[in-house]
Design an enzyme around this catalytic site. Structure first.
Site, PDB file in Angstrom:
ATOM      1  N   LYS A 110      -7.524 -10.408   5.648  1.00 12.14           N
ATOM      2  CA  LYS A 110      -8.861 -10.760   5.194  1.00 12.14           C
ATOM      3  C   LYS A 110      -8.882 -12.183   4.617  1.00 12.14           C
ATOM      4  O   LYS A 110      -9.492 -13.061   5.180  1.00 12.14           O
ATOM      5  CB  LYS A 110      -9.396  -9.738   4.206  1.00 12.14           C
ATOM      6  N   ASP A 141      -5.205  -2.189  -4.880  1.00 11.82           N
ATOM      7  CA  ASP A 141      -5.312  -2.672  -3.504  1.00 11.82           C
ATOM      8  C   ASP A 141      -6.344  -3.800  -3.524  1.00 11.82           C
ATOM      9  O   ASP A 141      -7.522  -3.570  -3.750  1.00 11.82           O
ATOM     10  CB  ASP A 141      -5.769  -1.513  -2.603  1.00 11.82           C
ATOM     11  N   TRP A 143     -10.844   3.495   1.256  1.00  8.08           N
ATOM     12  CA  TRP A 143      -9.482   2.972   1.143  1.00  8.08           C
ATOM     13  C   TRP A 143      -8.685   3.663   0.057  1.00  8.08           C
ATOM     14  O   TRP A 143      -7.469   3.844   0.191  1.00  8.08           O
ATOM     15  CB  TRP A 143      -9.503   1.453   0.964  1.00  8.08           C
TER      16      TRP A 143
HETATM   17  C1  LIG Z   1      -8.286  -3.713   5.555  1.00  2.53           C
HETATM   18  C2  LIG Z   1      -7.915  -2.942   4.374  1.00  2.53           C
HETATM   19  C3  LIG Z   1      -6.775  -2.127   4.343  1.00  2.53           C
HETATM   20  C4  LIG Z   1      -5.910  -1.867   5.566  1.00  2.53           C
HETATM   21  O1  LIG Z   1      -5.132  -2.933   5.882  1.00  2.53           O
HETATM   22  P1  LIG Z   1      -4.061  -2.845   7.082  1.00  2.53           P
HETATM   23  O2  LIG Z   1      -3.394  -4.173   7.027  1.00  2.53           O
HETATM   24  O3  LIG Z   1      -4.835  -2.592   8.332  1.00  2.53           O
HETATM   25  O4  LIG Z   1      -3.129  -1.748   6.796  1.00  2.53           O
HETATM   26  C5  LIG Z   1      -6.472  -1.477   3.168  1.00  2.53           C
HETATM   27  N1  LIG Z   1      -7.239  -1.619   2.081  1.00  2.53           N
HETATM   28  C6  LIG Z   1      -8.364  -2.377   2.083  1.00  2.53           C
HETATM   29  C7  LIG Z   1      -9.173  -2.509   0.850  1.00  2.53           C
HETATM   30  C8  LIG Z   1      -8.725  -3.065   3.230  1.00  2.53           C
HETATM   31  O5  LIG Z   1      -9.840  -3.825   3.234  1.00  2.53           O
END
Ligand SMILES: *Cc1c(COP(=O)(O)O)cnc(C)c1O
Length: 362
Positions: free
Chosen positions: A197, A173, A103
Site C-alpha cells: 500500500k 496491523d 482484517w
Molecule cells: C492489504 C492488507 C493486508 C493483507 O496484506 P497481504 O500482503 O496481501 O498479506 C492485511 N491487513 C491490511 C490492513 C491490509 O490492508
C-alpha cells in the site's frame, strides 16, 4: 512522459513515479555493476548497501526509536496473522482483539488455532462502521497482547489515535496507513505492514518490534517463523526479496524528500477531505457509511442511491481515467483508496467528477 492514470486501487496501488523511474533506469545495469540488482548476490556490497540504507531510511522517516528492531519478512501482512500468535502466545496467556472488520477477523482465525483468544470489543453489530473508544473495553489481566488494525482498508475506518493497552503489549496491523502520519511508538510494541500500500511491491512485510517483547518471544519455532531469527541476522537469514526491499527504499527516500510523515499526513487530510466534503455537500446523494470520527484518510468508502448508479459511476469514472473505484466485493459500493503517492490533483479531479456525475444523474 509515460501515460499514467489516477489509480485508486486499494492495493497493490499507485507508487511514486520517480521511484518507478529510478528503478527502471537502474534495472539492467545496477550502478555500473554490469548486472541487475536482482541478478547479484544478496551478500555483495551493492545489495548490502541497499539493505542497510532501507533499514536506516525507515528508522529515520518513521522515527522508530532505538528500543524497536526493524525487520523485513516475506509472506506479506497475512503471514503476520500467524507469526504474531506463534511468537507471542506463550504459556496460557490470551490474545485479545479489538474486532474492527475484515482484517482483524482474519488475524483472529489464525490466532484461534494457536491458543486462547478473547474479543475485547466487536463492531460487527454496527457493520464495522467505527473504531472503539478507549472506555468501551477492558484489557484482561492475563493478556499476551492486544491486537488492532490501524486502518481497516475494506471498511474505510481508521484510528485517529491508537488505543492505550496499558502494560499489555499493543500489536498493530498498519498495512494500509503506515508512513501516512507520525506514529505513536510509545504505545506500540509490535507494528507490521504488508508493503503494497504505502511502502512498495507486494510480498514483503515490514515488522517493527520492541526489543523487550522480542526477548519474550518463543524460541522453539521453525527458523523463518521466528522473529528472533530475523532480528539476529538483520533480516538476512535467507535470501531476502531484494527487489521489493530496493523498491521500498526508493519509496521511503521519496517520502523523506517530500517532507516526511508530517507532509504525508497533510496530503492525506487534503485528499480525503476533498472527497468527504463532496459527499457531505451532496444532500445525501453520496453517502459515506462510516462514523465521522473514524473516517479513513486512506480509503474513502461511499455509496450512491442505487447499485445501478454505482456500476454506472465506476464505469464512467474508468473512462475518465479514474481506476480502482469499486468497493471490496464483500461490502460493495465505491471506494477511493488514496495512498501517499496519489497526488492531490487526483482527489480533486475525482471530486469534480463526482459533482458532475451527480448533476447529470440525480
Ligand atoms: C492489504 C492488507 C493486508 C493483507 O496484506 P497481504 O500482503 O496481501 O498479506 C492485511 N491487513 C491490511 C490492513 C491490509 O490492508
Amino acid at each position: 512522459m509515460p501515460t499514467r492514470i489516477f489509480n485508486f486501487s486499494a492495493g497493490p496501488c499507485t507508487l511514486p513515479l520517480s521511484a518507478l523511474q529510478k528503478a527502471q533506469a537502474e534495472f539492467v545495469d545496477y550502478q555500473g555493476a554490469g548486472m541487475s540488482l536482482i541478478e547479484m548476490s544478496h551478500r555483495g556490497k551493492h545489495y548490502d548497501t541497499v539493505h542497510y540504507e532501507a533499514i536506516a531510511g525507515i528508522r529515520e522517516v518513521l522515527a522508530v526509536p532505538d528500543s524497536h528492531d526493524i525487520l523485513f519478512i516475506q509472506g506479506g501482512a497475512t503471514l503476520q496473522f500467524g507469526m504474531v500468535p506463534l511468537n507471542l502466545m506463550t504459556g496460557d496467556k490470551t490474545a485479545e482483539f479489538l474486532n474492527t472488520g475484515t482484517w482483524v477477523k482474519k488475524a483472529i482465525v489464525d490466532a484461534e488455532k494457536l491458543g486462547p483468544t478473547r474479543i475485547l470489543w466487536t463492531g460487527e453489530t454496527e457493520n464495522f462502521t467505527r473504531m472503539p473508544a478507549n472506555d468501551e473495553y477492558q484489557v484482561g489481566d492475563n493478556a499476551a497482547y492486544v491486537y488492532i488494525c490501524g486502518n481497516e482498508t475494506i471498511g474505510g475506518i481508521e484510528y485517529h489515535a491508537y488505543p492505550d493497552s496499558g502494560a499489555v503489549p499493543l500489536v498493530a496491523d498498519m498495512s494500509s496507513h503506515v508512513m501516512s502520519r507520525p506514529i505513536e511508538w510509545r504505545k506500540l510494541d509490535l507494528a507490521f505492514a504488508g508493503a503494497q500500500k504505502n511502502l512498495g511491491p507486494a510480498g514483503l512485510a515490514l515488522v517493527i518490534i520492541h526489543k523487550t517483547l522480542l526477548e519474550k518471544c518463543r524460541d522453539d519455532l521453525p527458523a523463518y517463523l521466528s522473529y528472533k531469527t530475523h532480528a539476529a541476522k538483520d533480516s538476512l537469514y535467507n535470501t531476502p526479496p531484494v527487489f521489493a526491499i530496493y523498491m521500498m527504499k526508493l519509496t521511503v527516500d521519496w517520502v523523506q524528500f517530500q517532507g516526511g510523515l508530517a507532509e504525508m499526513e497533510k496530503r492525506a487530510l487534503a485528499r480525503s477531505g476533498a472527497l468527504y466534503d463532496t459527499i457531505d455537500r451532496s444532500d445525501g446523494w453520496y453517502r459515506c457509511p462510516v462514523d465521522r470520527a473514524s473516517r479513513s484518510r486512506m480509503n474513502v468508502c461511499f455509496r450512491l442511491p442505487t447499485e445501478e448508479l454505482e456500476a454506472k459511476f465506476i464505469a464512467e469514472a474508468l473512462e475518465a481515467n479514474f481506476s480502482g473505484l469499486k468497493g471490496h466485493r464483500s461490502v460493495g459500493g465505491c471506494r477511493a483508496s488514496m495512498y501517499n503517492a496519489m497526488p492531490l490533483e487526483g482527489a480533486e479531479k475525482l471530486a469534480e467528477f463526482m459533482r458532475g456525475f451527480k448533476q447529470i444523474n440525480a
